[in-house]
Design an enzyme around this catalytic site. Sequence first.
Site, PDB file in Angstrom:
ATOM      1  N   PRO A 100      49.123  61.913  60.845  1.00  0.00           N
ATOM      2  CA  PRO A 100      49.501  60.499  60.807  1.00  0.00           C
ATOM      3  C   PRO A 100      50.980  60.347  60.489  1.00  0.00           C
ATOM      4  CG  PRO A 100      47.713  60.977  59.252  1.00  0.00           C
ATOM      5  CD  PRO A 100      48.182  62.289  59.786  1.00  0.00           C
ATOM      6  N   GLY A 104      53.798  62.079  55.271  1.00  0.00           N
ATOM      7  CA  GLY A 104      54.466  63.122  54.489  1.00  0.00           C
ATOM      8  C   GLY A 104      53.924  64.507  54.814  1.00  0.00           C
ATOM      9  N   LEU A 105      53.175  64.621  55.915  1.00  0.00           N
ATOM     10  CA  LEU A 105      52.576  65.914  56.269  1.00  0.00           C
ATOM     11  C   LEU A 105      53.348  66.598  57.400  1.00  0.00           C
ATOM     12  CD1 LEU A 105      48.823  64.875  55.980  1.00  0.00           C
ATOM     13  CD2 LEU A 105      50.222  66.102  54.309  1.00  0.00           C
ATOM     14  N   GLY A 106      54.605  66.248  57.542  1.00  0.00           N
ATOM     15  CA  GLY A 106      55.467  66.986  58.480  1.00  0.00           C
ATOM     16  C   GLY A 106      55.326  66.559  59.917  1.00  0.00           C
ATOM     17  N   SER A 107      54.844  65.326  60.169  1.00  0.00           N
ATOM     18  CA  SER A 107      54.666  64.946  61.567  1.00  0.00           C
ATOM     19  C   SER A 107      56.005  64.976  62.320  1.00  0.00           C
ATOM     20  CB  SER A 107      53.919  63.614  61.673  1.00  0.00           C
ATOM     21  OG  SER A 107      54.750  62.598  62.100  1.00  0.00           O
ATOM     22  N   SER A 108      57.092  64.492  61.716  1.00  0.00           N
ATOM     23  CA  SER A 108      58.343  64.499  62.488  1.00  0.00           C
ATOM     24  C   SER A 108      58.882  65.911  62.671  1.00  0.00           C
ATOM     25  CB  SER A 108      59.393  63.539  61.901  1.00  0.00           C
ATOM     26  OG  SER A 108      59.943  64.056  60.721  1.00  0.00           O
ATOM     27  N   ALA A 109      58.735  66.776  61.684  1.00  0.00           N
ATOM     28  CA  ALA A 109      59.218  68.157  61.837  1.00  0.00           C
ATOM     29  C   ALA A 109      58.395  68.916  62.884  1.00  0.00           C
ATOM     30  CB  ALA A 109      59.176  68.893  60.501  1.00  0.00           C
ATOM     31  N   ALA A 110      57.068  68.741  62.854  1.00  0.00           N
ATOM     32  CA  ALA A 110      56.208  69.455  63.812  1.00  0.00           C
ATOM     33  C   ALA A 110      56.519  69.004  65.233  1.00  0.00           C
ATOM     34  CB  ALA A 110      54.731  69.215  63.475  1.00  0.00           C
ATOM     35  N   ASP A 151      61.096  71.506  55.945  1.00  0.00           N
ATOM     36  CA  ASP A 151      60.005  71.027  56.813  1.00  0.00           C
ATOM     37  C   ASP A 151      60.033  71.775  58.154  1.00  0.00           C
ATOM     38  OD1 ASP A 151      59.756  69.260  54.744  1.00  0.00           O
ATOM     39  OD2 ASP A 151      59.734  67.445  55.966  1.00  0.00           O
TER      40      ASP A 151
HETATM   41  C1  MEV Z   1      60.150  66.281  52.607  1.00  0.00           C
HETATM   42  O1  MEV Z   1      59.012  66.910  53.161  1.00  0.00           O
HETATM   43  C2  MEV Z   1      60.778  67.182  51.594  1.00  0.00           C
HETATM   44  C3  MEV Z   1      62.038  66.622  50.942  1.00  0.00           C
HETATM   45  O2  MEV Z   1      62.432  67.573  49.949  1.00  0.00           O
HETATM   46  C4  MEV Z   1      63.145  66.420  51.944  1.00  0.00           C
HETATM   47  C5  MEV Z   1      63.737  67.722  52.468  1.00  0.00           C
HETATM   48  O3  MEV Z   1      63.659  68.746  51.802  1.00  0.00           O
HETATM   49  O4  MEV Z   1      64.303  67.666  53.569  1.00  0.00           O
HETATM   50  C6  MEV Z   1      61.772  65.305  50.227  1.00  0.00           C
END
Ligand code: MEV
Length: 320
Positions: A100, A104-110, A151
């Site tokens: 989702p 905060g579960l890395g959707s944009s990085a993945a 991430d």
């Molecule tokens: C976000 O998943 C982790 C943060 O530490 C940001 C980052 O390290 O880029 C909040």
Amino acid sequence: VTAQNDSFEVRASAPGKIIILGEHFVVHGSQAVAAAINKRATVSVKGTTNRSRVRVGRTLSELDQVDGQFVAVKSVANETLRFLNAADRPIDIEVESELPPGSGLGSSAAVSVATAAAILRFFGESASESKVSSLARYGEGSVHGNPSGIDVATCLYGGTIMFSKAQGQKTIVPSKDIRFIVAFSKIPRNTSALIDRVSKHRRTYPVLFENLSRSISMVSTLGGRAIEEGDLRTLGTLLNVCQVALAWIGASSSEIEKLIEEMLSAGHCYGAKLTGAGGGGSVIALPEYSETLKIISEISKEYPYTLLTGISEEGLKFHE
Ligand code: MEV
């Protein structure tokens, strides 16, 4: 850049992630521990005779349109095409994600990792880890101003890693299966706002922040060791310590604290904390094995996106 026939398609996927210990402090130089989870984002790329487009579910947007949609995918795709000198070669990009957005579960990085890799491969370029990582970081940069890179590293390599800005990632090998309960608070996290809030806190209390950062590096080192030794009790205590530090620097919220409280009272957990940027986003808890189902069924009544996840050893992957 080689030409492709019409039916040629490349699909790449990358896992989401949880930060186990050290988020935010990692932006300011601390060690942190993160792991890939069993939920993934998949990106398909194929040629088109129309203009380049991005599709997510039923929503379509042209790649060169700046409309606030799919910001990470678009900036990674544009940067990758620029790198390949292929900005004039139209492609269709389709994104499917089990993560989702805002959780905060890395959707944009993945999505960023899978987009860079799929486009590189589509144009016959090798998707080396260093190339994918540097292109994917444009996506992270567009979503939150000052990313540490943790991430992208987690979603690219998979498994469990110890990460710092100065040293990059080191693999941690768990001696036993470790499972976390993850629950999305339903409130989207806002990473750049949270990073700004924490940085302001750092300017206000420089000495305290510096010492706390050093302590969190130690917490991460001890956590890495606890994961290698399968010592859940110690790992749980470290999660709780980290949560206190995150609350002090302003990364928690009353909704997050309530969700943590509910997790801890639904059944026996060794520890629980927010994961990722905080403010909203998700909470992770380390349950005692026999209590897991009870906790999940209790928490999912109020938080529908609640799941049990192991660590995914698989990072970036191509699908035939
Ligand atoms: C976000 O998943 C982790 C943060 O530490 C940001 C980052 O390290 O880029 C909040």
